[in-house]
Scaffold this motif. Structure first.
Motif, PDB file in Angstrom:
ATOM      1  N   MET A   1      42.597  14.114  19.706  1.00 24.58           N
ATOM      2  CA  MET A   1      41.326  14.461  19.082  1.00 24.58           C
ATOM      3  C   MET A   1      40.460  15.342  19.986  1.00 24.58           C
ATOM      4  O   MET A   1      39.289  15.544  19.731  1.00 24.58           O
ATOM      5  CB  MET A   1      40.549  13.226  18.625  1.00 24.58           C
ATOM      6  CG  MET A   1      41.328  12.317  17.673  1.00 24.58           C
ATOM      7  SD  MET A   1      42.138  13.172  16.292  1.00 24.58           S
ATOM      8  CE  MET A   1      40.748  13.627  15.282  1.00 24.58           C
ATOM      9  N   GLU A   2      41.039  15.886  21.058  1.00 24.96           N
ATOM     10  CA  GLU A   2      40.299  16.823  21.910  1.00 24.96           C
ATOM     11  C   GLU A   2      40.295  18.180  21.221  1.00 24.96           C
ATOM     12  O   GLU A   2      41.286  18.614  20.646  1.00 24.96           O
ATOM     13  CB  GLU A   2      40.936  16.936  23.294  1.00 24.96           C
ATOM     14  CG  GLU A   2      40.093  17.764  24.250  1.00 24.96           C
ATOM     15  CD  GLU A   2      40.582  17.707  25.687  1.00 24.96           C
ATOM     16  OE1 GLU A   2      39.814  18.090  26.566  1.00 24.96           O
ATOM     17  OE2 GLU A   2      41.733  17.287  25.920  1.00 24.96           O
ATOM     18  N   THR A   3      39.160  18.856  21.291  1.00 26.38           N
ATOM     19  CA  THR A   3      39.050  20.171  20.666  1.00 26.38           C
ATOM     20  C   THR A   3      39.564  21.247  21.612  1.00 26.38           C
ATOM     21  O   THR A   3      39.943  20.962  22.744  1.00 26.38           O
ATOM     22  CB  THR A   3      37.590  20.478  20.296  1.00 26.38           C
ATOM     23  OG1 THR A   3      36.837  20.629  21.506  1.00 26.38           O
ATOM     24  CG2 THR A   3      36.983  19.397  19.424  1.00 26.38           C
ATOM     25  N   SER A   4      39.515  22.475  21.146  1.00 21.07           N
ATOM     26  CA  SER A   4      39.936  23.589  21.995  1.00 21.07           C
ATOM     27  C   SER A   4      38.952  23.827  23.139  1.00 21.07           C
ATOM     28  O   SER A   4      39.247  24.575  24.062  1.00 21.07           O
ATOM     29  CB  SER A   4      40.109  24.861  21.156  1.00 21.07           C
ATOM     30  OG  SER A   4      38.956  25.104  20.377  1.00 21.07           O
ATOM     31  N   ALA A   5      37.796  23.179  23.097  1.00 22.06           N
ATOM     32  CA  ALA A   5      36.850  23.207  24.216  1.00 22.06           C
ATOM     33  C   ALA A   5      37.149  21.994  25.089  1.00 22.06           C
ATOM     34  O   ALA A   5      36.964  20.857  24.645  1.00 22.06           O
ATOM     35  CB  ALA A   5      35.416  23.155  23.709  1.00 22.06           C
ATOM     36  N   PRO A   6      37.653  22.183  26.299  1.00 25.29           N
ATOM     37  CA  PRO A   6      38.043  21.053  27.149  1.00 25.29           C
ATOM     38  C   PRO A   6      36.921  20.037  27.315  1.00 25.29           C
ATOM     39  O   PRO A   6      35.767  20.389  27.529  1.00 25.29           O
ATOM     40  CB  PRO A   6      38.378  21.713  28.489  1.00 25.29           C
ATOM     41  CG  PRO A   6      38.729  23.124  28.140  1.00 25.29           C
ATOM     42  CD  PRO A   6      37.854  23.465  26.960  1.00 25.29           C
ATOM     43  N   GLY A   7      37.283  18.754  27.148  1.00 24.77           N
ATOM     44  CA  GLY A   7      36.308  17.687  27.315  1.00 24.77           C
ATOM     45  C   GLY A   7      35.460  17.407  26.089  1.00 24.77           C
ATOM     46  O   GLY A   7      34.603  16.544  26.118  1.00 24.77           O
ATOM     47  N   VAL A   8      35.701  18.132  24.995  1.00 29.31           N
ATOM     48  CA  VAL A   8      34.951  17.923  23.758  1.00 29.31           C
ATOM     49  C   VAL A   8      35.904  17.336  22.722  1.00 29.31           C
ATOM     50  O   VAL A   8      36.952  17.914  22.449  1.00 29.31           O
ATOM     51  CB  VAL A   8      34.335  19.238  23.225  1.00 29.31           C
ATOM     52  CG1 VAL A   8      33.613  19.009  21.910  1.00 29.31           C
ATOM     53  CG2 VAL A   8      33.387  19.828  24.265  1.00 29.31           C
ATOM     54  N   TYR A   9      35.525  16.191  22.169  1.00 27.01           N
ATOM     55  CA  TYR A   9      36.358  15.482  21.215  1.00 27.01           C
ATOM     56  C   TYR A   9      35.667  15.452  19.859  1.00 27.01           C
ATOM     57  O   TYR A   9      34.451  15.492  19.777  1.00 27.01           O
ATOM     58  CB  TYR A   9      36.617  14.048  21.698  1.00 27.01           C
ATOM     59  CG  TYR A   9      37.395  14.011  22.992  1.00 27.01           C
ATOM     60  CD1 TYR A   9      38.763  13.784  22.992  1.00 27.01           C
ATOM     61  CD2 TYR A   9      36.771  14.237  24.208  1.00 27.01           C
ATOM     62  CE1 TYR A   9      39.485  13.770  24.168  1.00 27.01           C
ATOM     63  CE2 TYR A   9      37.481  14.223  25.395  1.00 27.01           C
ATOM     64  CZ  TYR A   9      38.834  13.988  25.368  1.00 27.01           C
ATOM     65  OH  TYR A   9      39.547  13.986  26.543  1.00 27.01           O
ATOM     66  N   ALA A  10      36.464  15.367  18.794  1.00 28.71           N
ATOM     67  CA  ALA A  10      35.918  15.301  17.440  1.00 28.71           C
ATOM     68  C   ALA A  10      36.756  14.324  16.630  1.00 28.71           C
ATOM     69  O   ALA A  10      37.941  14.140  16.886  1.00 28.71           O
ATOM     70  CB  ALA A  10      35.945  16.681  16.789  1.00 28.71           C
ATOM     71  N   ALA A  11      36.126  13.696  15.637  1.00 25.65           N
ATOM     72  CA  ALA A  11      36.855  12.735  14.812  1.00 25.65           C
ATOM     73  C   ALA A  11      36.170  12.588  13.462  1.00 25.65           C
ATOM     74  O   ALA A  11      35.037  13.009  13.275  1.00 25.65           O
ATOM     75  CB  ALA A  11      36.919  11.384  15.511  1.00 25.65           C
ATOM     76  N   GLY A  12      36.892  11.979  12.538  1.00 26.93           N
ATOM     77  CA  GLY A  12      36.324  11.649  11.235  1.00 26.93           C
ATOM     78  C   GLY A  12      36.106  12.842  10.334  1.00 26.93           C
ATOM     79  O   GLY A  12      36.887  13.786  10.320  1.00 26.93           O
ATOM     80  N   HIS A  13      35.010  12.804   9.589  1.00 26.59           N
ATOM     81  CA  HIS A  13      34.733  13.828   8.577  1.00 26.59           C
ATOM     82  C   HIS A  13      34.603  15.231   9.169  1.00 26.59           C
ATOM     83  O   HIS A  13      34.928  16.214   8.507  1.00 26.59           O
ATOM     84  CB  HIS A  13      33.469  13.496   7.801  1.00 26.59           C
ATOM     85  CG  HIS A  13      33.613  12.357   6.854  1.00 26.59           C
ATOM     86  ND1 HIS A  13      34.824  11.892   6.406  1.00 26.59           N
ATOM     87  CD2 HIS A  13      32.695  11.576   6.262  1.00 26.59           C
ATOM     88  CE1 HIS A  13      34.643  10.896   5.584  1.00 26.59           C
ATOM     89  NE2 HIS A  13      33.342  10.665   5.489  1.00 26.59           N
ATOM     90  N   ILE A  14      34.133  15.329  10.394  1.00 25.30           N
ATOM     91  CA  ILE A  14      33.970  16.652  11.005  1.00 25.30           C
ATOM     92  C   ILE A  14      35.323  17.338  11.190  1.00 25.30           C
ATOM     93  O   ILE A  14      35.419  18.553  11.175  1.00 25.30           O
ATOM     94  CB  ILE A  14      33.191  16.561  12.342  1.00 25.30           C
ATOM     95  CG1 ILE A  14      32.687  17.919  12.784  1.00 25.30           C
ATOM     96  CG2 ILE A  14      34.034  15.953  13.435  1.00 25.30           C
ATOM     97  CD1 ILE A  14      31.547  18.438  11.978  1.00 25.30           C
ATOM     98  N   VAL A  15      36.380  16.540  11.287  1.00 25.28           N
ATOM     99  CA  VAL A  15      37.723  17.083  11.475  1.00 25.28           C
ATOM    100  C   VAL A  15      38.467  17.199  10.149  1.00 25.28           C
ATOM    101  O   VAL A  15      39.059  18.228   9.851  1.00 25.28           O
ATOM    102  CB  VAL A  15      38.539  16.193  12.439  1.00 25.28           C
ATOM    103  CG1 VAL A  15      39.976  16.668  12.539  1.00 25.28           C
ATOM    104  CG2 VAL A  15      37.894  16.159  13.807  1.00 25.28           C
TER     105      VAL A  15
END
Length: 58
Positions: A8-22
């Motif tokens: 669930m890590e994004t293409s920006a290192p150290g930034v994670y996303a989950a749920g509806h945003i993904v």
């Protein structure tokens, strides 16, 4: 921005996303699973950083 679904890590290192945003409007269980996967990946990343800092301090 892209998300690596196993961590669930994004293409920006150290930034994670989950749920509806993904996934957009999806099942609640997917949001819960994504959150747990993101938390586990963050925990692993923090443990790795802590080990690296400890080694660098020696």
């Amino acid at each position: 921005m892209q998300v690596h679904y196993s961590t669930m890590e994004t293409s920006a290192p150290g930034v994670y996303a989950a749920g509806h945003i993904v996934r957009g409007a999806s099942l609640v269980v997917w949001g819960i699973k994504d959150g747990r996967d993101a938390a586990e990946a963050m925990h692993q990343a923090m443990k790795q950083d802590a080990r690296a800092s400890k080694v660098a301090a020696e």
